[in-house]
Design an enzyme around this catalytic site. Structure first.
Site, mmCIF file in Angstrom:
data_model
loop_
_atom_site.group_PDB
_atom_site.id
_atom_site.type_symbol
_atom_site.label_atom_id
_atom_site.label_comp_id
_atom_site.label_asym_id
_atom_site.label_seq_id
_atom_site.Cartn_x
_atom_site.Cartn_y
_atom_site.Cartn_z
ATOM 1 N N CYS A 180 21.073 81.246 5.215
ATOM 2 C CA CYS A 180 21.621 81.919 4.326
ATOM 3 C C CYS A 180 21.258 83.751 4.716
ATOM 4 C CB CYS A 180 21.313 81.789 2.816
ATOM 5 S SG CYS A 180 21.852 80.264 2.227
ATOM 6 N N ASN A 205 17.194 79.606 7.766
ATOM 7 C CA ASN A 205 18.222 80.138 8.662
ATOM 8 C C ASN A 205 19.601 79.872 8.606
ATOM 9 O OD1 ASN A 205 18.450 80.271 12.567
ATOM 10 N ND2 ASN A 205 18.577 81.865 10.970
ATOM 11 N N SER A 261 18.734 85.006 6.750
ATOM 12 C CA SER A 261 18.517 85.506 8.197
ATOM 13 C C SER A 261 19.711 85.694 8.757
ATOM 14 C CB SER A 261 17.307 84.992 8.754
ATOM 15 O OG SER A 261 17.591 83.651 9.014
ATOM 16 N N CYS A 276 14.039 83.675 7.772
ATOM 17 C CA CYS A 276 13.862 83.115 6.484
ATOM 18 C C CYS A 276 13.637 81.488 6.504
ATOM 19 C CB CYS A 276 15.292 83.557 5.619
ATOM 20 S SG CYS A 276 16.659 82.334 6.439
#
Ligand code: 4NP
Length: 161
Positions: free
Chosen positions: A20, A18, A22, A15
């Site tokens: 929230c 990194n 992923s 994401c």
């Protein structure tokens, strides 16, 4: 399927930050493979496109909303490293179209580009969703929507790979 890491199926969730989406996907997928007794067949990791949060634990809201569903969302953020990660991982799963464009643009060749897939590709319960929206500037509803979508996608990944 092709495996590059000790014969394990290696999956990297991506994401933007990194902290929230992923790391939540990473925790959900790890939970699923442990629950099915197949954790030894998988190598799961996550990374961000940006470097703003490198070394940090996930956003405390995602840690808490994940914990309420039984997930241990505790990955320390790292930045995607094209040279290493395209080599190491079989599948690179992105959360939205910006992620897809960014990561595919860093692929050194077609084989690497083909490793990049969208989380939406694996949805079965949310067929009209077009991405996993970023909850960072949102509220509880946004974090729970992200987790609903991530659970759907991870179940799809487990059933597909
Ligand atoms: P993520 O959310 O991509 O799901 O980890 C974000 C977290 C932080 C930022 C952006 C998105 N940020 O700009 O710091």
């Amino acid at each position: 399927m092709n495996t590059t890491t000790n014969d394990k199926i290696s999956i990297l969730f991506i994401c933007l930050g990194n902290i929230c989406r992923s790391p939540a996907a990473h925790a959900v997928m790890q939970h699923l493979v442990e629950k099915c007794g197949c954790a030894d067949k998988y190598m799961i990791d996550s990374a961000g496109i940006g470097n703003w949060h490198v070394g940090q634990l996930p956003d405390k809201r995602m840690r808490e909303f994940g914990r309420l569903r039984g997930y241990n969302v505790n990955h320390h953020a790292r930045q995607f490293d094209a040279r290493r990660d395209f080599e190491l991982f079989d599948k690179i799963v992105v959360m939205d179209e910006d992620n897809y464009r960014n990561i595919t643009s860093q692929a050194p060749n077609k084989e690497a580009r083909n490793k990049v897939v969208r989380m939406t590709d694996f949805f079965t319960k949310h067929p009209s969703a077009t991405c996993v929206p970023d909850p960072y500037y949102g509220d509880a509803e946004d974090f729970n929507l992200a987790l609903d979508l991530i659970e759907d996608g991870c179940e799809g990944i487990l059933n597909t790979l």
